[in-house]
Write an enzyme that holds these catalytic residues in place. Structure first.
Site, short mmCIF file in Angstrom:
data_model
loop_
_atom_site.label_atom_id
_atom_site.label_comp_id
_atom_site.label_asym_id
_atom_site.label_seq_id
_atom_site.Cartn_x
_atom_site.Cartn_y
_atom_site.Cartn_z
N GLY C 11 25.02 12.47 2.70
CA GLY C 11 25.58 12.99 3.94
C GLY C 11 26.06 14.41 3.73
O GLY C 11 26.64 14.72 2.69
N ARG C 72 17.06 11.61 2.88
CA ARG C 72 16.92 10.40 2.08
C ARG C 72 15.57 10.40 1.39
O ARG C 72 14.59 10.92 1.91
CB ARG C 72 16.96 9.17 2.98
CG ARG C 72 18.35 8.87 3.47
CD ARG C 72 18.42 7.43 3.90
NE ARG C 72 19.59 7.23 4.73
CZ ARG C 72 19.71 6.29 5.63
NH1 ARG C 72 18.68 5.45 5.83
NH2 ARG C 72 20.79 6.16 6.34
N ASP C 103 28.49 9.66 -4.46
CA ASP C 103 28.21 8.85 -5.66
C ASP C 103 26.74 8.42 -5.76
O ASP C 103 26.19 8.35 -6.85
CB ASP C 103 29.18 7.65 -5.75
CG ASP C 103 29.24 6.84 -4.47
OD1 ASP C 103 28.48 7.14 -3.53
OD2 ASP C 103 30.04 5.89 -4.42
N THR C 125 31.48 15.28 -0.18
CA THR C 125 31.44 14.23 0.85
C THR C 125 32.75 14.28 1.61
O THR C 125 33.80 14.53 1.02
CB THR C 125 31.25 12.83 0.24
OG1 THR C 125 31.62 11.85 1.23
CG2 THR C 125 32.13 12.60 -0.97
N ASP C 127 34.24 11.81 2.74
CA ASP C 127 34.94 10.53 2.64
C ASP C 127 36.03 10.49 1.56
O ASP C 127 36.86 9.60 1.56
CB ASP C 127 33.93 9.41 2.37
CG ASP C 127 32.90 9.30 3.47
OD1 ASP C 127 33.27 9.45 4.65
OD2 ASP C 127 31.71 9.07 3.17
N ARG C 171 33.66 5.54 5.18
CA ARG C 171 32.98 4.42 4.52
C ARG C 171 34.01 3.38 4.06
O ARG C 171 34.80 2.93 4.88
CB ARG C 171 32.12 4.93 3.35
CG ARG C 171 31.00 5.88 3.88
CD ARG C 171 29.86 5.97 2.89
NE ARG C 171 30.33 6.34 1.56
CZ ARG C 171 29.57 6.38 0.49
NH1 ARG C 171 28.28 6.09 0.57
NH2 ARG C 171 30.05 6.73 -0.67
#
Lengths: 319, 319, 319, 319
Positions: C11, C72, C103, C125, C127, C171
């Site tokens: 992301g 991806r 990760d 990220t 997150d 997440r």
């Protein structure tokens, strides 16, 4: 420790309201009463003190400035003024005072402690120039305000292919200038903590120019002199016209960033906890993301240190 | 009319990129070729001209400044320079030129039309000082930048209970100062289009002060003199210290507002349409929310008018 | 170590461009060549690799997203895909690869190191869910985006005196929800790291309501389920209508904050330095404001920890 | 006409506070008393009415939401409720009422006028769906909020090369969607005022894709159905996965833009002036940048019109 008070003092900083809110709510959480002192030490002397409740701090976490106001007080510099302040606190049956401000405000708090009145300091200033704490409340917001301003100036610098010199706040500290310079990708940063040489500055301009770079941003910390004086020196050395912007008072205002609201919330609450634990004459600080505290004497004798490896990094990235 | 060109000239303004994008995309929609002239009239003389495609204007609608750059050109002020410009256009087989800029840029465009080369002007300047159009591209963005800056300064003005004098751009026009003053709730606005008297300003400060208002914001249009000179006059008359901020070059940059992107998109597209219809020597304008156009001669002889009822309104609301 | 490469994967996060810029400029500072791999591991397999220069990273430090794109790659999950990736790197005579991502991206980098190709990971990220680092690039920007959004929703929540439930990203980690909740003064924060009980949530709503508080903000981390499901539960328990907002993809974009640009600049440069020192199979991290590095194996076996004292603080301040 | 009152009703909109402020200050300028009615028609029925002074509206011009609150009132829909409202106004010796809100709020005001009580409506709604006025208070702010959100989503759309479908407010009107789509450079805009066909939408996606454009932004006005339903249709037709964001309640909040503050200041003041002139049962409007007014009956029978030439322009620029 049943009744606390809180005041803001010195230059205002975004996040002061969040710190006041945290102190008030933390006091309520512990079942304590808490009072607001309005207009800093000046208001303290005059007894401008009102009880605060959860409702007093509703809808202020995101507001710039300080709803408790701040003011200079010549009288508080005197022994008599300090005595009056303690009397006011005693008269209101207050057991401990939280002072949100910079190093001058902390020295004021120390005076009260010397007279036997417990105080705790919370570092609130955009300048990030307080020893023993990695960050002060307001620094992150001011930094982002500066970076957004430089982003805007870069639009026009790029379009016109000119050099802009931008003067930023920070008193004797270069933190705002250095961090802003790195974050905004400035070509040159001039800070009090590092030697600067007009020949080096000019050389960097020439080097950029010879690589085809036609615009350049130079950040000057106010502690190094005025942007205008650097513009004059550059003109003298190169004949180039530069444009000068002094960012000024916009750097003090604005809604605090998430970081400053977090920091203020943690520090404001910690100040209440410290008083409850019977501590006094100490400042709250953040080190390595943990809230800690230091004796005023110990802290104020030290110097605020700038991480000069950041300066070297900034230079290496702006080749 | 098969091959068009577009340039930006004069001071940059947010939304210029959106106007360039609209011209390029509208040209593509009509099946025309379109070229970008880089660095304004200076680049035109030097033949700094490249074909633009849909890809050339991808991801620029929201960017401040101008990706075509802008520059002053002494040479273009000369007959010989103008001749070279026309030659470059002919050499590139360009049939019509769109000039995005202020009144000086339009006078340049007129010179080209006098030499037989069709031009259309699109008003791009933050100053809103072009006759015949209600708004210029960049005005709304600069206005919001100023208002956000004043909101920040108000935080600190309120906290410290001081008077701040803020100098804003606008050249000889008071639009930015007046609109910003009304939108930010300034206590006093000083613009070239209305008489101002230091005694009146001081009286308003005193009136506010006597009602308990301890801070005050005064906006000065740059066309009325420097904020510093007003600070000096106020000090002389009242003994009060005020704080001065010159907003400077941040007013030129930043991502354009929705309004400026809309205006730029409509105007950039209209310029292409006008050239296609065989029109020339005209400027695009917005009046009563409709895109219209005027002969350069007709337009540039007029004066930009400020709606003084707004000034009266601002005064009535800042009692 | 003469030729490096850099890619972004997973992301996107604000500040990735600043990290790429720092890597490119630091490489240039050390006299190294550096290549950009476009479209993540997918582009690596396809050999979508181009040399980058100082000019390649001009004017990107302040841009959201990633100019190297991200994608991806199913193929890269296979042994054959990883082999192709190493072949592409060897074919381009690249000596070390910097991977900016989360990760999953680091696990990809490990695969390359297992095949003998040196890699360094940079945590990017929103997150903040990477072990061993206090912060990831993009977290501070996303946090501020969320807080600004909640500030806006609070305007309308206050005006209408209603309860709003806001679902935020993260997440399996509650960092964004918790920090945003504290910074925005939310009444309730629901995160995966702490037990939550609908009865407790309802009790807090009732307690606020009985004190006269008619609006309330509830933040739900996406790892705890949907905001809509909490709205249903509250309706069932109390009969109250609440309003739901899922902040969605705005959380990924925007110009990076000063903090994220700093962090990205430090980490991107550190990744180059580590490769130069002959290190590999490691991730860059920030701990206690210092840039450090960890072995991938060591780091990825650990769990990212949330400081639960912040959760307790948030609860105590939102009584 | 000695004592006026003002209320806000319906969905809140940024700038409502600026309108209330202008009404209060204009009333003071004319030497009138003015009262605030809290919680809309519901508060009116209950007599939740307090006198306002210059101090009541200090520091609110820049705040989102409405400090007078807003609420739905079932009771006011009844004859009895309306009668109670008039009684409350009479009891407070109020001579005229200013209602800031949307068309539903105006219909409420009409009911009061039918009962002999003078009312003036001020159009405040983000939807821009009121007939006879070019703009409503709040529209410009909501539009900029949407455009900034799309700018953020575009960062991630570009990085991931995906299609995003964004649902925006506007009730039955497409103004927000259309203006935002044009200002943000969306590839497709779906509004109630223009036919839309899923085949056309898919064709545009394919056309972009075949030209190498890998990401796309589609804006859906809420009046056309949910973004999710369009995502389903696209998936069915093309097999492509798209991402959906419903912007939600952030669109209602935030500090008003300069334009909305101006509009609100002009309209709020004009409402007071109209009552002073003895007018009633009318709404304030802006047409061609001039403040005008219309009879409620006349106005509410008309339909709000969208300028469809803007739609055609948007399509031509997003080829």
């Amino acid at each position: 420790m049943k009744r606390l008070a809180v005041l803001t003092s010195g230059g205002d900083a975004p996040g002061m309201n969040a710190a006041v809110r945290a102190a008030v709510r933390r006091a309520a959480f512990h079942g304590l009463q808490i009072f607001g002192v309005y207009h800093g030490y000046d208001g303290l002397i005059r007894g401008d003190i009102k009880e605060m409740t959860l409702g007093s701090v509703g809808d202020i976490i995101h507001r710039g400035g300080t709803t408790l106001y701040t003011a200079r007080s010549e009288e508080f510099r005197t022994e008599a003024g300090q005595q009056k302040a303690v009397e006011q606190l005693n008269q209101h049956e207050i057991d401990g005072l939280i002072v949100i401000g910079g190093d001058g405000s902390f020295r004021g708090a120390q005076k009260l402690t010397e007279k036997g009145f417990p105080t705790i300091g919370v570092p609130g200033t955009i300048d990030n120039d307080i020893p023993c704490t990695d960050f002060t409340i307001g620094f992150d917001t001011a930094l982002n305000t500066i970076v957004e301003a430089i982003d805007k100036i870069r639009d026009t610098a790029t379009s016109h292919e000119r050099t802009y010199i931008i003067e930023v706040m920070g008193r004797d500290a270069g933190d705002l200038a250095l961090w802003a310079g790195l974050a905004a990708g400035a070509e040159t940063v001039i800070i009090p903590e590092a030697d600067h040489d007009i020949n080096d500055i000019v050389e960097r301009l020439h080097a950029g120019s010879s690589r085809g770079k036609k615009h350049s941003i130079i950040i000057v910390a106010e502690g190094c002199g005025s942007a205008a004086s650097f513009a004059d020196q550059i003109k003298e050395k190169t004949g180039w016209e530069t444009r000068v912007t002094v960012l000024g008072h916009i750097q003090r205002g604005g809604s605090p960033t998430a970081f400053d609201r977090m920091l203020a919330s943690r520090m404001g609450a910690a100040a209440v906890d410290l008083l409850l634990e019977g501590k006094k004459d100490r400042m709250v600080a953040i080190q390595n993301n943990q809230i800690v505290d230091f004796d005023f004497n110990e802290a104020l004798q030290q110097r605020h240190e700038l991480d000069l490896s950041i300066y070297d990094l900034a230079r290496s990235l702006s080749i």
